[in-house]
Design a protein around this motif. Structure first.
Motif, PDB file in Angstrom:
ATOM      1  N   TYR A  95      -1.753   1.424  -7.978  1.00  0.00           N
ATOM      2  CA  TYR A  95      -0.418   1.659  -6.784  1.00  0.00           C
ATOM      3  C   TYR A  95      -1.364   2.235  -5.581  1.00  0.00           C
ATOM      4  O   TYR A  95      -1.786   3.550  -6.049  1.00  0.00           O
ATOM      5  CB  TYR A  95       0.650   2.199  -7.620  1.00  0.00           C
ATOM      6  N   THR A  96      -1.205   2.068  -4.602  1.00  0.00           N
ATOM      7  CA  THR A  96      -1.499   2.738  -3.236  1.00  0.00           C
ATOM      8  C   THR A  96      -0.188   2.850  -2.402  1.00  0.00           C
ATOM      9  O   THR A  96       0.184   1.692  -2.071  1.00  0.00           O
ATOM     10  CB  THR A  96      -2.740   2.135  -2.706  1.00  0.00           C
ATOM     11  N   TYR A  97       0.155   3.930  -1.983  1.00  0.00           N
ATOM     12  CA  TYR A  97       1.239   4.010  -1.167  1.00  0.00           C
ATOM     13  C   TYR A  97       1.030   3.602   0.232  1.00  0.00           C
ATOM     14  O   TYR A  97       0.088   3.825   0.694  1.00  0.00           O
ATOM     15  CB  TYR A  97       1.745   5.325  -1.124  1.00  0.00           C
ATOM     16  N   ASN A  98       1.813   2.768   0.749  1.00  0.00           N
ATOM     17  CA  ASN A  98       1.569   2.229   2.156  1.00  0.00           C
ATOM     18  C   ASN A  98       3.014   1.953   2.847  1.00  0.00           C
ATOM     19  O   ASN A  98       3.936   1.388   2.126  1.00  0.00           O
ATOM     20  CB  ASN A  98       0.794   0.860   2.053  1.00  0.00           C
ATOM     21  N   PRO A  99       3.187   2.755   3.746  1.00  0.00           N
ATOM     22  CA  PRO A  99       4.583   2.622   4.374  1.00  0.00           C
ATOM     23  C   PRO A  99       5.040   1.344   4.659  1.00  0.00           C
ATOM     24  O   PRO A  99       4.339   0.569   5.601  1.00  0.00           O
ATOM     25  CB  PRO A  99       4.344   3.822   5.598  1.00  0.00           C
ATOM     26  N   ASP A 100       6.182   0.919   4.342  1.00  0.00           N
ATOM     27  CA  ASP A 100       6.496  -0.412   4.809  1.00  0.00           C
ATOM     28  C   ASP A 100       8.033  -0.384   5.473  1.00  0.00           C
ATOM     29  O   ASP A 100       8.769   0.729   5.584  1.00  0.00           O
ATOM     30  CB  ASP A 100       6.511  -1.539   3.817  1.00  0.00           C
ATOM     31  N   ILE A 101       8.875  -1.357   5.830  1.00  0.00           N
ATOM     32  CA  ILE A 101      10.032  -1.242   6.283  1.00  0.00           C
ATOM     33  C   ILE A 101      11.079  -2.308   5.293  1.00  0.00           C
ATOM     34  O   ILE A 101      11.871  -2.986   5.591  1.00  0.00           O
ATOM     35  CB  ILE A 101      10.280  -1.581   7.699  1.00  0.00           C
ATOM     36  N   ASN A 102      10.426  -2.490   4.220  1.00  0.00           N
ATOM     37  CA  ASN A 102      11.134  -3.037   2.845  1.00  0.00           C
ATOM     38  C   ASN A 102      11.625  -4.712   3.367  1.00  0.00           C
ATOM     39  O   ASN A 102      12.749  -4.812   2.970  1.00  0.00           O
ATOM     40  CB  ASN A 102      12.238  -2.399   2.614  1.00  0.00           C
TER      41      ASN A 102
END
Length: 426
Positions: free
Chosen positions: A287-294
Motif C-alpha cells: 500500500y502507498t498513500y496517495n491523496p484522492d477525493i474518494n
C-alpha cells in the motif's frame, strides 16, 4: 416481470388503487435499480447549498441544484419528475401532494450552450425550490427522473433528504477477524435521539451505511445491538465490514492540450484525445498513500471563466496491464463520474497484440478519480482484484438512520453521520 413492461402511468394508477382498496403495498412494490444514462447525457452533478456533493444527501429545507450536459447540443426540451420511496427504494404510498409542495413534470427552462469548445453541448440547470416546485415536505428517499418530449427517461438519480433529529457518531475499526485484519474496515456507530423517542427500534429503525457515497453497495441489514436510554449502539464487525480497497487513481486535464503526471500523450482529431499513462495491477504491491477525493470529480478548465459552458470534452484513453486470469469476468472503470454504474461504456477490452486492456470514454475537462474493478459472471463486484484491499486506505463512510413510527406510512431519514478511516483504530 409484468411490472417491468407495464407503462408508468398504469403502474401509478394500480398503486393508488391498491392504497385506496387496502391491498398491501408490497403486492405492487418493486425496488428501483440504477440505470445507465443516455449516451448523449454527460457530467451529471448535484449541489446542496452551492457545494458539489458526490451523492445528494440533503437536509430537509435546503436547496438542491442539478446540472447536466447534452452533447447533442440541439437545445432539446427536458422535464423532471420527483417520486418518494421507502427505505428499500420501493415506491412509498404517499401521494404527490403529501411530499411535494407545488408541481413537478415541468420543463427545465434554465440552459445555455457551450462557448469556445470543440465539442458542442447544451448545459442544463435545475434548482429546487423554484416557482413550480416550492419545496419537498418530508424526509426520506427520493428519485428524480429527467425525461424528454417522448417521455423517455434519459437519466435518473437517487437522493436522500434527512431531518436533523439525531446525532450519529461513526467509528472506523480494523476487522477483529484475523483473516481480514489487513484488508477490511468495519463501521461502528451510535445513534443518539435526545428529542424523540424511537419506539421498538429493532423493528422501526433501519440504517444505510455507505463507503465513499456509493449507495449501490451500501449495507442496509443492521439492527441495533444495544439500547442505552436514547442511544442505539451498533458494534458489528463482519456484518458492517467493507473491503478497504486502495486509493483511487486520477487524471487531470484542466489544460486539455498539455501532458502531465497522469496524461502521457495528446492528440487532436475532431476533439482532443488524452492518452493516460499505462496502469498496472496494484493488488500484489504494498500500500502507498496517495491523496484522492474518494471517487469524485471536479469540473475545471484552466483557461475558462465559466467552467459550466467553457470546459471542453475530450476522449480519455485508458490502458491496463493485467495478467491475472479473469475466470469469465470483465474489467470495468469505476467511479462517481457515472454514478458507479457498470455497463458497456465502462468495460475494458483486451488487445492481444499489446497484451493490454483498454477503453476510451468521453469526459468533460477536470479532475477525476477512477479505479478498476472486476465484474464477476454472477454479477458481483470484486473491488480489490486490480487495486488490492488495504486497511490503511483512506475511505469516507456515511451512516443514515431511518425511522418509521408504529402506524406511520413512510420511512423518515432522521440524521446523518460521517466517519473517515484515516482515524481507524483497533
Amino acid at each position: 416481470m409484468i411490472l417491468e413492461i407495464m407503462p408508468r402511468r398504469l403502474k401509478q394508477f394500480l398503486l393508488f388503487f391498491a392504497v385506496a382498496s387496502g391491498i398491501p403495498h408490497t403486492f405492487f412494490a418493486q425496488s428501483v435499480e440504477s440505470i445507465s444514462d443516455a449516451d448523449h447525457i454527460k457530467t451529471i452533478q448535484f449541489y446542496s447549498d452551492s457545494e458539489f456533493t458526490n451523492i445528494p444527501i440533503i437536509e430537509l429545507g435546503k436547496p438542491i441544484k442539478i446540472t447536466f450536459d447534452d452533447i447533442n447540443g440541439d437545445e432539446a426540451d427536458y422535464y423532471y419528475r420527483i417520486t418518494h420511496h421507502n427505505f428499500d427504494w420501493t415506491p412509498s404510498v404517499l401521494f404527490k401532494n403529501e411530499y411535494l409542495d407545488g408541481f413537478d413534470e415541468i420543463r427545465i427552462v434554465n440552459w445555455e450552450n457551450s462557448f469556445n469548445t470543440l465539442q458542442l453541448y447544451s448545459h442544463y440547470t435545475l434548482t429546487i425550490p423554484n416557482e413550480d416546485t416550492r419545496r419537498l415536505k418530508v424526509s426520506g428517499n427520493y428519485i428524480i427522473e429527467i425525461y424528454n418530449d417522448d417521455d423517455q427517461v434519459v437519466f435518473s438519480r437517487k437522493f436522500i433528504v434527512y431531518e436533523n433529529r439525531t446525532t450519529v457518531k461513526v467509528y472506523i475499526k480494523r476487522s477483529r477477524d484475523l483473516n481480514f485484519i489487513n484488508t477490511k474496515q468495519s463501521v461502528q456507530f451510535e445513534i443518539n435521539s435526545p428529542n424523540e423517542i424511537l419506539r421498538d427500534p429493532k423493528r422501526t429503525v433501519k440504517t444505510l451505511v455507505m463507503q465513499n457515497n456509493n449507495i449501490g453497495q451500501g449495507i442496509t441489514n443492521l439492527i441495533p445491538q444495544f439500547t442505552i436510554a436514547n442511544q442505539l449502539v451498533y458494534k458489528y464487525d463482519q456484518e458492517s465490514g467493507f473491503w478497504g480497497g486502495n486509493e483511487f487513481l486520477f487524471f487531470d486535464n484542466k489544460d486539455i492540450r498539455a501532458s502531465n503526471a497522469g496524461i502521457g500523450r495528446i492528440d487532436l482529431q475532431d476533439i482532443y484525445h488524452n492518452y493516460l499513462h499505462r496502469n498496472v495491477v496494484r493488488a500484489n504491491r504494498r500500500y502507498t498513500y496517495n491523496p484522492d477525493i474518494n471517487g469524485n470529480f471536479v469540473i475545471r478548465n484552466l483557461n475558462a471563466d465559466n467552467n459550466n459552458v467553457e470546459a471542453d470534452y475530450a476522449w480519455i484513453h485508458f490502458s491496463l496491464e493485467c495478467y491475472e486470469p479473469l475466470d469469465g469476468g470483465t474489467i470495468h472503470l469505476f467511479g462517481n463520474f457515472n454514478n458507479y454504474v457498470l455497463d458497456e461504456s465502462t468495460k475494458l477490452l483486451y488487445d492481444k497484440e499489446s497484451g493490454l486492456y483498454y477503453t476510451k470514454r468521453l469526459f468533460k475537462q477536470g479532475f477525476y478519480n477512477y479505479r478498476y474493478v472486476l465484474l464477476k459472471p454472477d454479477g458481483t463486484i470484486d473491488p480489490g482484484f486490480i487495486s488490492g484491499n488495504f486497511d490503511e486506505t483512506e475511505n469516507e463512510y456515511t451512516v443514515i438512520p431511518y425511522y418509521r413510527a408504529p402506524g406511520a406510512r413512510y420511512d423518515r431519514a432522521i440524521g446523518k453521520g460521517i466517519g473517515n478511516s484515516a482515524n481507524i483504530t483497533n
